[in-house]
Write an enzyme that holds these catalytic residues in place. Structure first.
Site, PDB file in Angstrom:
ATOM      1  N   LYS A   1       3.859  10.908  14.351  1.00 43.15           N
ATOM      2  CA  LYS A   1       3.450  11.539  13.098  1.00 43.15           C
ATOM      3  C   LYS A   1       3.477  13.057  13.299  1.00 43.15           C
ATOM      4  CE  LYS A   1      -0.212  11.145   9.592  1.00 43.15           C
ATOM      5  NZ  LYS A   1      -1.500  10.486   9.295  1.00 43.15           N
TER       6      LYS A   1
ATOM      7  N   ASP B   1     -11.452   7.436   3.389  1.00 38.59           N
ATOM      8  CA  ASP B   1     -10.216   7.312   2.610  1.00 38.59           C
ATOM      9  C   ASP B   1      -9.661   5.898   2.705  1.00 38.59           C
ATOM     10  OD1 ASP B   1      -8.211   8.189   0.927  1.00 38.59           O
ATOM     11  OD2 ASP B   1      -6.923   8.868   2.549  1.00 38.59           O
TER      12      ASP B   1
END
Length: 612
Positions: free
Chosen positions: A16, A110
């Site tokens: 990432k 989240d």
């Protein structure tokens, strides 16, 4: 996100990498690094593992566990809604990962279907801990809405505060969506959804899907209570209830949703133990006497581990199912779901600056163009509308035309002067304007009851063009002023008041007039050049002709006497012939000296002639 090979350990990994334009943003960099620390400190089977973290060429990166498969969001798109067994399987895995985080003092903040990964081999893991924070630092201020709005708890929306119970709320919304195929709250704008979270109750899933049992209704509504104190304390408490549903056991009572149980019914130990008692059980101390002994693990982490083992044993069937689904959606699912061919929604742009609207479209990989259009509601220079309109799903790189306001359209002004009030009002409305009011009725300005002037709201003339729906006011003629000369004061006053004028005695004047009899009106007195209905006026009243005293001319030469009378405005005459006047002297007048006569009055001069 990239797929790479770990050369040292010979394994595939996900890499990432932060986007270039986000590197300068310290808050994004901190969240990026926080994700690595949060996931690494957990080391849980249901949390995506992070192997390494660093910076290369100025770009921060994470080396993460590679999980070939799909997300829960993609599964929901394919199936619309899940079966009860699927919801239990996925829900238990998610709660296991959350329980580990909560036990470590972390809040995810989240949780949503996009962050639940379903691997081809049956593993289910939570990813993206970039928003995770320690429970002791739960005030999020401006960052509160970084999580997806559809899953934010009321306290995050209203106060910017999150703890483990906020994750429980998000799980309850996600469980509702798994069971029904849709979110409980909808709206065109994010703030509409946020308002519903803060002020509305989440409905029971069975209201949308009759196949959902009452035990799921109770669990969803318990997890989504608006008050945090009314929800389960953490994911560990929820996983006990979910396991009870899976095993067909009766649910224990909660603080807000009581369940009727037979006396003596045993409940899962961790569902009724306090936090201190849980620690005591973990340390080997006995629980309360009234709690039935259980063989279940005492802590949330231990329960999560046990749940992971059970899932591994019975996850093979789900792995097979997911492999089939992935194979069917391998091409179209990626291309149309997240790849270059996916559709994007045109955002709401009305009222925005064109530059900001263009930036918002470009961020969604859409192209913007601009046209001009008039608007009554949107200020000039701001976006009036878009084509396609807001909410339309379009392909990436599609062109969206922005219509930028030029303000109201300028329309030609019709001829109004000379029209009656009704006719003028009709012309105003037919031309696209709004009739305001009659400001004044003014005398000496054209034919009575016709328009003599049309003005804007500031009282200025309209010109040839005027903004659409602009207000137009009118001034109407009251006709000519009446003549009151020669009338008595009473008659003149009555005539003027009938026309709407106010006759004030304080403005009256008196003057000599040789033609108007004393006491009658000579004329009208006004206070300005313009006389309107309602104006104050006065009357000029005649004193009659002015009188002058006849002088004494006795003893003067006749011609000298006549000249004196003529200089005073009288008309003198005499019976003495012109040839003899130089021998005559005045002896008197008729009328006599001292009489008061008007100018021009005839006076006869008497005289005697002396030839000596």
């Amino acid at each position: 996100m990239y797929l790479g090979n770990d050369l040292r350990l010979q394994r595939r990994v996900a890499i990432k990498v932060m986007h270039h334009h986000l590197v300068e943003d310290d808050s994004f960099t901190r969240r990026f690094e926080q994700e690595a620390r949060s996931a690494a400190m957990l080391g849980n089977a249901n949390v995506v593992g992070v192997f390494d973290q660093g910076v290369d060429g100025g770009l921060p990166y994470l080396v993460m566990e590679y999980l070939p498969g799909i997300t829960l969001r993609e599964l929901l798109k394919q199936q619309k809604r899940l079966t009860a067994d699927q919801a239990l399987e996925i829900g238990e895995a998610v709660l296991a990962g959350l329980a580990a985080a909560h036990a470590a003092g972390l809040v995810h903040r989240d949780l949503k279907p996009e962050n639940v990964l379903l691997a081809d081999d049956g593993r289910i893991k939570i990813g993206d801990f970039g928003l995770a924070r320690a429970v002791s630092a739960n005030t999020t201020t401006g960052q509160a809405l970084l999580g997806t709005i559809a899953y934010l708890s009321p306290e995050l929306v209203t106060r910017g505060v999150a703890d483990a119970r906020s994750d429980v709320y998000a799980f309850g919304i996600m469980l509702f969506e798994m069971l029904t195929g849709q979110q409980p709250f909808k709206g065109e704008q994010a703030m509409q959804i946020a308002y519903q979270h803060a002020h509305s109750e989440v409905p029971a899933p069975s209201t949308l899907n009759p196949e959902v049992g009452p035990e799921f209704d109770r669990l969803v509504q318990w997890c989504t209570q608006r008050e945090p104190d009314a929800r389960p304390r953490d994911a560990g408490e929820v996983i006990d209830s979910l396991r009870a549903i899976r095993d067909g056991e009766p649910l224990g009572s909660t603080r807000v949703l009581p369940f009727t149980l037979p006396i003596g019914t045993a409940t899962p130990a961790t569902a009724v133990l306090s936090g201190g008692e849980r620690q005591a059980v973990a340390a080997g101390a006995p629980a309360r006497a009234e709690t039935a002994p259980v063989a279940a693990p005492a802590t949330a982490v231990e329960r999560a581990g046990a749940a992971g083992l059970r899932r591994a044993r019975r996850g093979r069937w789900m792995a097979a199912l997911l492999i089939v689904l992935v194979a069917a959606a391998a091409g179209s699912g990626w291309w149309w779901g997240q790849g270059p061919g996916s559709l994007v929604t045109v955002p709401g742009l009305v009222g925005q600056d064109p530059a900001a609207a263009t930036a918002a479209l470009e961020e969604l990989t859409l192209r913007a163009s601009q046209d001009e259009c008039s608007s009554l509601d949107v200020e000039a220079g701001l976006v009036v509308s878009s084509d396609p309109s807001a909410g339309t799903r379009v392909e990436r790189e599609s062109r969206v035309s922005l219509c930028v306001s030029t303000g109201p359209e300028m329309l030609p002004v019709p001829t109004l002067v000379g029209l009656s009030l009704d006719a003028a009002q009709e012309e105003i409305e037919e031309a696209g304007f709004v009739f305001g009011e009659v400001l004044d009725r003014v005398f000496e300005k054209g034919e009575r009851d016709t328009v003599y002037l049309a003005v804007d709201e500031q009282g200025d003339g309209l010109g040839d063009a005027y903004p659409e729906q602009g207000r137009i006011d009118l001034l109407i003629s009251a006709g000519p002023l009446p003549s009151v000369t020669g009338l008595s004061v009473d008659d003149a006053t009555s005539t003027l008041e009938d026309l709407g004028l106010l006759v004030k005695k304080s403005m009256n004047e008196r003057a000599y007039n040789d033609e108007i009899a004393e006491g009658d009106v000579i004329g009208l007195i006004t206070s300005g050049k313009t006389v309107k209905v309602g104006s104050k006026v006065g009357l000029n009243v005649s004193r009659g002709p002015q009188l002058f005293e006849v002088p004494d001319v006795s003893g003067m030469d006749l011609q000298e006497a006549m000249d004196e009378l003529q200089s005073l405005g009288f008309s003198p005459t005499t019976g003495v012939p012109d040839s003899l006047r130089r021998f005559a002297k005045a002896t008197g007048t008729d009328p006599a000296a001292g009489e008061m006569l008007p100018k021009g009055a005839t006076i006869r001069v008497r005289a005697t002639i002396s030839l000596d």
